[in-house]
Design an enzyme around this catalytic site. Sequence first.
Site, PDB file in Angstrom:
ATOM      1  N   GLU A 128      48.139  36.693  51.035  1.00 14.54           N
ATOM      2  CA  GLU A 128      46.925  36.032  50.577  1.00 14.54           C
ATOM      3  C   GLU A 128      46.989  35.848  49.069  1.00 14.54           C
ATOM      4  O   GLU A 128      47.934  36.287  48.410  1.00 14.54           O
ATOM      5  CB  GLU A 128      45.687  36.830  51.002  1.00 14.54           C
ATOM      6  CG  GLU A 128      45.518  36.885  52.512  1.00 14.54           C
ATOM      7  CD  GLU A 128      44.228  37.552  52.952  1.00 14.54           C
ATOM      8  OE1 GLU A 128      43.311  37.677  52.119  1.00 14.54           O
ATOM      9  OE2 GLU A 128      44.137  37.942  54.125  1.00 14.54           O
TER      10      GLU A 128
ATOM     11  N   HIS B 202      33.575  34.236  46.963  1.00 14.52           N
ATOM     12  CA  HIS B 202      34.764  33.740  47.650  1.00 14.52           C
ATOM     13  C   HIS B 202      34.839  32.227  47.463  1.00 14.52           C
ATOM     14  O   HIS B 202      33.841  31.530  47.629  1.00 14.52           O
ATOM     15  CB  HIS B 202      34.713  34.089  49.136  1.00 14.52           C
ATOM     16  CG  HIS B 202      36.055  34.036  49.792  1.00 14.52           C
ATOM     17  ND1 HIS B 202      36.705  32.856  50.063  1.00 14.52           N
ATOM     18  CD2 HIS B 202      36.880  35.023  50.224  1.00 14.52           C
ATOM     19  CE1 HIS B 202      37.868  33.115  50.635  1.00 14.52           C
ATOM     20  NE2 HIS B 202      37.999  34.420  50.738  1.00 14.52           N
TER      21      HIS B 202
ATOM     22  N   ARG C 139      40.875  35.104  42.927  1.00 10.01           N
ATOM     23  CA  ARG C 139      39.648  34.546  43.502  1.00 10.01           C
ATOM     24  C   ARG C 139      38.687  33.996  42.471  1.00 10.01           C
ATOM     25  O   ARG C 139      38.069  32.953  42.679  1.00 10.01           O
ATOM     26  CB  ARG C 139      38.932  35.621  44.335  1.00 10.01           C
ATOM     27  CG  ARG C 139      39.488  35.789  45.710  1.00 10.01           C
ATOM     28  CD  ARG C 139      38.677  36.794  46.496  1.00 10.01           C
ATOM     29  NE  ARG C 139      39.226  36.910  47.840  1.00 10.01           N
ATOM     30  CZ  ARG C 139      38.868  37.851  48.706  1.00 10.01           C
ATOM     31  NH1 ARG C 139      37.967  38.739  48.355  1.00 10.01           N
ATOM     32  NH2 ARG C 139      39.399  37.890  49.902  1.00 10.01           N
TER      33      ARG C 139
ATOM     34  N   HIS D 207      30.407  37.133  48.043  1.00 11.56           N
ATOM     35  CA  HIS D 207      31.308  37.757  48.999  1.00 11.56           C
ATOM     36  C   HIS D 207      31.395  39.279  48.879  1.00 11.56           C
ATOM     37  O   HIS D 207      31.358  39.980  49.876  1.00 11.56           O
ATOM     38  CB  HIS D 207      32.701  37.160  48.822  1.00 11.56           C
ATOM     39  CG  HIS D 207      33.723  37.648  49.800  1.00 11.56           C
ATOM     40  ND1 HIS D 207      33.560  37.518  51.165  1.00 11.56           N
ATOM     41  CD2 HIS D 207      34.932  38.261  49.620  1.00 11.56           C
ATOM     42  CE1 HIS D 207      34.616  38.021  51.785  1.00 11.56           C
ATOM     43  NE2 HIS D 207      35.445  38.492  50.876  1.00 11.56           N
TER      44      HIS D 207
ATOM     45  N   ARG E 151      38.302  41.624  42.727  1.00 15.31           N
ATOM     46  CA  ARG E 151      39.028  42.303  43.808  1.00 15.31           C
ATOM     47  C   ARG E 151      40.164  41.449  44.357  1.00 15.31           C
ATOM     48  O   ARG E 151      40.004  40.254  44.585  1.00 15.31           O
ATOM     49  CB  ARG E 151      38.053  42.645  44.946  1.00 15.31           C
ATOM     50  CG  ARG E 151      38.742  43.304  46.134  1.00 15.31           C
ATOM     51  CD  ARG E 151      37.746  43.792  47.154  1.00 15.31           C
ATOM     52  NE  ARG E 151      37.072  42.730  47.890  1.00 15.31           N
ATOM     53  CZ  ARG E 151      37.602  42.092  48.936  1.00 15.31           C
ATOM     54  NH1 ARG E 151      38.825  42.363  49.337  1.00 15.31           N
ATOM     55  NH2 ARG E 151      36.909  41.161  49.559  1.00 15.31           N
TER      56      ARG E 151
END
Length: 512
Positions: free
Chosen positions: A120, A234, A278, A334, A369
């Site tokens: 990811e 997100h 992100r 998120h 994160r």
Amino acid sequence: MTETPAEYDTADVLVVGSGIAGCGAALQAARAGGDVVLVTKAERPDDASTDWAQGGISTTRGDPESLKDDILEASDGTADPDAVDVLVEHADDAVDDVLLDTLGIEFDEAADGEFDYTREAAHSEDRILHVDAATGTHILRPFLNYVDDHERIELRQDTAALELITHEGRVHGIVTDESGDGHPIYAGSTVLATGGIGALYTRSTNPDDATGDGIAMAALAGADVADLEYVQFHPTAYAGEDPFLLSEALRGEGAVLRNGDGDRFMTDYHPDGDLAPRDVVARAVDAEREATGEVVLDVSTLEDDFEREYPAIARNCRDRGIEGEAIPVAPCEHFLCGGIDVDDRGRTSLDRLYAVGECARTGVHGANRLASTSLLEGLVWGLRAGADATDVGTEPEIVEAPDLRNSDPDLPDRFAAEKFVRLKRTMDESLGLERNPDEIARASAVLRRLKGEVDAYVRTRTARDLYELRNASVTALLVARAASENTESKGCHYVVADSSAEPVETESAADD
């Protein structure tokens, strides 16, 4: 305070919350010989944030230093290296012990029979275990069944914690809504695992009851909190009504972002393109939506067939009438990177109070994160907190409990809902992807007034929705306060002088 109540329950270890962190804490406390009561507002698994987790759970694949480097890089250099060491050193053992050996989770496998590790955004390696793109569901449901069947764990669903019971700096349990005037549960140690704050925003990937309960209760009791300005959005949630998450695993396997002109744009914002951290991708998507009208996630470029490889996401798309392979996306609240400040065993600044999962600030995430580390952090810290909570002593002490009065008539049915609309609008407008000091100050004033209104009603009523509103207003104020005190743009906290200005001060990963 009042006299000791005539009716109460006791536990060696009390856990509040039924996601992966709460279940992990309950399991480890029971393994250590403690009698555990686990209470949760949830009435079904999808009321817990874990059930909504899509992408997967990160492992180290035998290279903890590589995962550590990626976590630190994604955090814009703000994660606590010692906390990250705890995570990566215990990651694989926790996954093997609980998810594989105890629960027997059947993670996806490749054609050769080995695990189908995926990658990811901001990961440098393929190291993420997953089940389709619905990993949380496939972990939490068997975990809850296992916990519910355990002889040392009593699971109480549809039970909300309203207040912590404290005396001289020590937490002695909670008061729940199991009776009209509150029902005390006393415990040797109490573990908060209450999840995030998605319900404070209009658009979120969290369940509707993610109202910041644990953070608010702990803060009101005097526990330290930290990093609450770091609210992660997100970048790829469905842009229409009823948003749902489009996992970063899609981009990890080849899906790309395109703007309203059909152009790929992420390399204009970061050298890692669609797999940038992100916070960078979320702001880029927001900017391109404003400039070109929309952004879509193009899944035609996936290495494998979208419908076959990601059936749950594909089903969500078809249920909303999305045909073809271009899915409209927009940023969506998120994850909260901060929370109740804890150490490497989940211990808070209050004696016998622990916090794990999204309500806790371990230091692992810093300002941003890394994908697929939330389930891992919750599991690792849940196990460590459960073990420590049992080790420090499990004998409950019966002290006076808070007097929760329920003497006035019920409020109108829509009272809390209407106040929530006001709170969410304030958070959306002033504490979203970009913030500026003037807007933060205005939001703080609105939230203070709202909290004052709610406090006046809480004094004489114990309704769950009213306490959730109280908790949400307290947590929102804490987010606003943290944002006002931090003038430096880092990760999720992006400060601009006004709505059209450049950041006041920035050292984001996009500039590296």
